[in-house]
Design a protein around this motif. Structure first.
Motif, PDB file in Angstrom:
ATOM      1  N   UNK A   1       0.883  -1.169   0.000  1.00 55.18           N
ATOM      2  CA  UNK A   1       0.000   0.000   0.000  1.00 55.18           C
ATOM      3  C   UNK A   1       0.918   1.216   0.000  1.00 55.18           C
ATOM      4  N   UNK A   2       0.774   2.114  -0.983  1.00 56.82           N
ATOM      5  CA  UNK A   2       1.647   3.289  -0.982  1.00 56.82           C
ATOM      6  C   UNK A   2       1.394   4.141   0.253  1.00 56.82           C
ATOM      7  N   UNK A   3       2.425   4.341   1.039  1.00 56.99           N
ATOM      8  CA  UNK A   3       2.246   5.080   2.294  1.00 56.99           C
ATOM      9  C   UNK A   3       3.374   6.087   2.475  1.00 56.99           C
ATOM     10  N   UNK A   4       2.994   7.289   2.858  1.00 55.59           N
ATOM     11  CA  UNK A   4       3.995   8.322   3.121  1.00 55.59           C
ATOM     12  C   UNK A   4       4.183   8.487   4.625  1.00 55.59           C
ATOM     13  N   UNK A   5       5.264   9.157   4.987  1.00 54.18           N
ATOM     14  CA  UNK A   5       5.553   9.408   6.397  1.00 54.18           C
ATOM     15  C   UNK A   5       5.710  10.912   6.614  1.00 54.18           C
ATOM     16  N   UNK A   6       4.873  11.458   7.464  1.00 51.50           N
ATOM     17  CA  UNK A   6       5.061  12.844   7.899  1.00 51.50           C
ATOM     18  C   UNK A   6       5.850  12.747   9.197  1.00 51.50           C
ATOM     19  N   UNK A   7       7.118  13.149   9.146  1.00 55.25           N
ATOM     20  CA  UNK A   7       8.011  12.886  10.283  1.00 55.25           C
ATOM     21  C   UNK A   7       9.009  14.044  10.428  1.00 55.25           C
ATOM     22  N   UNK A   8       9.206  14.471  11.655  1.00 54.12           N
ATOM     23  CA  UNK A   8      10.127  15.566  11.960  1.00 54.12           C
ATOM     24  C   UNK A   8      11.570  15.075  11.809  1.00 54.12           C
ATOM     25  N   UNK A   9      12.305  15.639  10.870  1.00 54.42           N
ATOM     26  CA  UNK A   9      13.707  15.227  10.686  1.00 54.42           C
ATOM     27  C   UNK A   9      14.458  16.308   9.932  1.00 54.42           C
ATOM     28  N   UNK A  10      15.787  16.132   9.852  1.00 51.48           N
ATOM     29  CA  UNK A  10      16.644  17.026   9.085  1.00 51.48           C
ATOM     30  C   UNK A  10      16.799  16.497   7.668  1.00 51.48           C
ATOM     31  N   UNK A  11      17.053  17.378   6.710  1.00 60.67           N
ATOM     32  CA  UNK A  11      17.064  16.902   5.320  1.00 60.67           C
ATOM     33  C   UNK A  11      18.339  16.193   4.879  1.00 60.67           C
ATOM     34  N   UNK A  12      19.434  16.343   5.646  1.00 62.70           N
ATOM     35  CA  UNK A  12      20.685  15.683   5.249  1.00 62.70           C
ATOM     36  C   UNK A  12      20.705  14.241   5.728  1.00 62.70           C
ATOM     37  N   UNK A  13      21.752  13.515   5.358  1.00 64.64           N
ATOM     38  CA  UNK A  13      21.828  12.118   5.798  1.00 64.64           C
ATOM     39  C   UNK A  13      22.157  12.017   7.287  1.00 64.64           C
TER      40      UNK A  13
END
Ligand SMILES: [Zn+2]
Length: 324
Positions: free
Chosen positions: A273-285
């Motif tokens: 099932x295509x699922x996205x994640x809304x999650x607090x994080x930084x954009x770099x690795x």
């Protein structure tokens, strides 16, 4: 008791599928998300103590979540199972699943994890003690409980909604302390179980949205890499809607570089099932996670109603103006 009542009022038996419902032409007053309710539901979860699998606080909180969803008239499935932790312990886990308007063929899946990390492995002072998890765990559940209240009172036109509270997300081995050749196997235990054993055979949803760490002050929801890979259209739609609503400082239109191992990975790869994640994080690795992550700073003082409002309002608009 008063707070409990605030979290769930209005008992409706909502088993039908509304074709008229509240669609695009709906009055705007129903599209209000109540961040106070979300906050109270977070407070309530934290008040049980850390929701660590096999602990009393975990059992009590599980019962509370079931009771809230049942009171809202949802069809509630509790999926109980045992899972083996990285350290050999057997964990008694439960995924709590609430179906609103089960007669609707077209369905949207919303999810968050309700368990909390058994250790504060990134905390300098008390690394062996479990965290409150006000953000990591409770915030996603709080937003979804507040949304569930609106959904139960106002059927979205032609769609049903399933809310899953996954268990055993955060019982993975602390980095470097427990060598294992397959570390990913020990995270997201509830999502792994559900993806192999959905609550209904042949369960399908048009797409899913996972919320994780959606309550911190100044949260930044960059477009997480697995989400863009598996469900680019859903990401695009939700981020565009958030911009329109004025929540662009949270929903930042920039792809992040890191891969976030989270419940949505198993829903995408195993349940398909295509699922996205809304999650607090930084954009770099690196660093991927914010400074409060898996420390005792993840407590109620971190939680900001403005962040909850941005997430809840965006999801509400998705469901009532552009669900598919
Ligand atoms: Zn975590």
């Amino acid at each position: 008791m008063k707070k409990l009542a605030m979290c769930a009022f209005g008992v409706l038996f909502i088993l039908f599928c509304s074709t008229s419902g509240y669609g695009k032409d709906s009055p705007s007053e129903i599209l209000t998300f109540n961040a106070d309710i979300a906050y109270q539901c977070i407070q309530k979860q934290v008040s049980f103590g850390p929701r660590v699998p096999n602990a009393q606080a975990h059992r009590l909180c599980g019962a509370y979540l079931q009771q809230q969803l049942t009171a809202l008239g949802a069809r509630v499935h509790v999926q109980r199972f045992q899972a083996q932790a990285f350290d050999g312990q057997s964990l008694a886990l439960q995924n709590i699943i609430a179906s609103f308007y089960p007669a609707c063929q077209k369905r949207i899946l919303l999810a968050a994890h309700w368990d909390t990390r058994p250790v504060a492995d990134k905390d300098e002072a008390r690394p062996m003690q479990p965290i409150d998890g006000a953000n990591d765990g409770a915030s996603g559940v709080g937003v979804l409980l507040a949304l569930a209240q609106v959904i139960s009172e106002h059927p979205p036109a032609g769609i049903g909604v399933d809310i899953i509270f996954f268990d055993g997300k955060d019982y993975g081995p602390p980095p470097g302390t427990f060598p294992t050749d397959n570390e990913t196997a020990y995270w997201c235990l509830g999502a792994q179980y559900w993806s192999l054993h959905p609550h209904l055979p042949d369960y399908k949803a048009a797409y899913g949205v996972l919320l994780d760490m959606v309550g911190a002050r100044g949260a930044t929801f960059y477009r997480e890499r697995y989400s863009v890979y598996y469900a680019a259209g859903v990401v695009k739609k939700i981020w565009a809607l958030a911009q329109q609503l004025g929540h662009g400082r949270y929903f930042i239109s920039q792809d992040s570089r890191g891969h976030m191992l989270d419940d949505h990975v198993f829903v995408n790869q195993v349940a398909r099932i295509p699922m996205i994640n809304i999650v607090d994080h930084w954009p770099g690795e690196r660093p991927l996670f914010k400074a409060y992550h898996h420390t005792h700073r993840d407590n109620l003082t971190l939680v900001d109603k403005q962040t909850l409002q941005a997430v809840g309002e965006t999801l509400l608009h998705v469901l009532y103006t552009a669900p598919l």
